[in-house]
Design a protein around this motif. Structure first.
Motif, PDB file in Angstrom:
ATOM      1  N   PHE A 190      -2.480  56.563 -78.808  1.00 34.39           N
ATOM      2  CA  PHE A 190      -2.064  56.472 -77.400  1.00 34.39           C
ATOM      3  C   PHE A 190      -1.562  57.831 -76.901  1.00 34.39           C
ATOM      4  CE2 PHE A 190      -1.554  51.996 -78.679  1.00 34.39           C
ATOM      5  CZ  PHE A 190      -2.034  51.317 -77.565  1.00 34.39           C
ATOM      6  N   SER A 229      -6.670  54.023 -70.137  1.00 34.50           N
ATOM      7  CA  SER A 229      -6.647  54.434 -71.540  1.00 34.50           C
ATOM      8  C   SER A 229      -5.792  53.480 -72.375  1.00 34.50           C
ATOM      9  CB  SER A 229      -6.110  55.864 -71.660  1.00 34.50           C
ATOM     10  OG  SER A 229      -5.965  56.233 -73.006  1.00 34.50           O
ATOM     11  N   HIS A 230      -4.635  53.116 -71.849  1.00 38.27           N
ATOM     12  CA  HIS A 230      -3.745  52.201 -72.567  1.00 38.27           C
ATOM     13  C   HIS A 230      -4.444  50.869 -72.838  1.00 38.27           C
ATOM     14  CE1 HIS A 230       0.371  51.011 -73.791  1.00 38.27           C
ATOM     15  NE2 HIS A 230      -0.079  49.805 -73.504  1.00 38.27           N
ATOM     16  N   VAL A 238      -7.408  51.293 -75.480  1.00 42.10           N
ATOM     17  CA  VAL A 238      -6.981  51.346 -76.882  1.00 42.10           C
ATOM     18  C   VAL A 238      -6.692  49.937 -77.384  1.00 42.10           C
ATOM     19  CG1 VAL A 238      -5.177  52.142 -78.478  1.00 42.10           C
ATOM     20  CG2 VAL A 238      -6.106  53.719 -76.773  1.00 42.10           C
ATOM     21  N   GLN A 239      -6.050  49.134 -76.565  1.00 39.08           N
ATOM     22  CA  GLN A 239      -5.726  47.761 -76.972  1.00 39.08           C
ATOM     23  C   GLN A 239      -6.988  46.905 -77.128  1.00 39.08           C
ATOM     24  OE1 GLN A 239      -2.994  46.957 -78.143  1.00 39.08           O
ATOM     25  NE2 GLN A 239      -1.254  47.624 -76.966  1.00 39.08           N
ATOM     26  N   TYR A 274       5.406  58.975 -75.980  1.00 42.79           N
ATOM     27  CA  TYR A 274       4.500  58.401 -74.988  1.00 42.79           C
ATOM     28  C   TYR A 274       5.195  58.308 -73.624  1.00 42.79           C
ATOM     29  CZ  TYR A 274       0.845  55.180 -73.256  1.00 42.79           C
ATOM     30  OH  TYR A 274      -0.177  54.588 -72.557  1.00 42.79           O
TER      31      TYR A 274
END
Length: 193
Positions: free
Chosen positions: A65, A89-90, A93-94, A126
């Motif tokens: 992240f 993006s967050h 990734v998940q 982050y």
């Protein structure tokens, strides 16, 4: 350094799966070893105990992240564009690792206070990058000059965190990535100048 040892990543990835499928408290080291394809004793060459595995999982996966967000922060784009890409993006990734979503959204929160303190220290990197996007937006006049950066960051992170938790709690049955534009629009309306 243990992260450079050959089986470290293999064990970390196995731990994500085992913790997601069994829950942290039921995720025995022997199950993690079996999933990783290593002997039980090999785990202890890399980790002190199960708590160390959980912290290491978070540290390793949070680096993904953070690294992705650092690239976004460093781009020559507006803060609004960076905010949009951060949210996308967050969520990406998940959705790319659904086991990770279960671990980050549910299992990490059930850990003891010492583990949570270490996790919060890792998460700070982050959150600092989100602050940087907000400061860039304020300095460029894109975001409200009177904005409380810390509160805005809490609202932004809290929103994406809660949306992700809802996705996990609903067995990941809706398209999390499809919500990114709506989340972005909602958050942007609260901070734009």
């Amino acid at each position: 350094m243990r992260k450079e040892k050959p089986k470290y990543k293999q064990i970390i990835d196995a731990a994500v799966i085992v913790i997601a499928e069994n829950g942290y408290h039921q995720a025995q080291v022997s199950k993690i070893a079996k999933q990783a394809g290593v002997a039980d004793g090999t785990i202890y060459l890399y980790f002190k105990n199960k708590e160390d595995i959980l912290i290491s999982v978070f540290e390793d996966k949070m680096a993904v992240f953070i690294n992705r967000l650092q690239v976004i922060v460093d781009r020559n784009e507006t803060a609004s564009e960076k905010l949009q890409k951060m949210i996308e993006s967050h969520f990406k990734v998940q959705t790319d690792n659904k086991h990770l979503g279960i671990v980050t959204q549910l299992e990490l929160r059930q850990s003891n206070i010492e583990v949570r303190a270490k996790i919060n220290a890792i998460l700070k990197g982050y959150l600092d990058l989100i602050d940087e996007i907000l400061r860039q937006g304020v300095n460029a006049g894109d975001f409200r000059a009177d904005m409380d950066i810390r509160l805005a960051r809490q609202c932004i992170f809290g929103t994406i965190d809660e949306v992700t938790t809802s996705w996990v709690m609903k067995d990941q049955k809706f398209d999390l990535l499809a919500l990114a534009p709506k989340v972005y629009e909602l958050l942007l309306n609260g901070i734009k100048s």
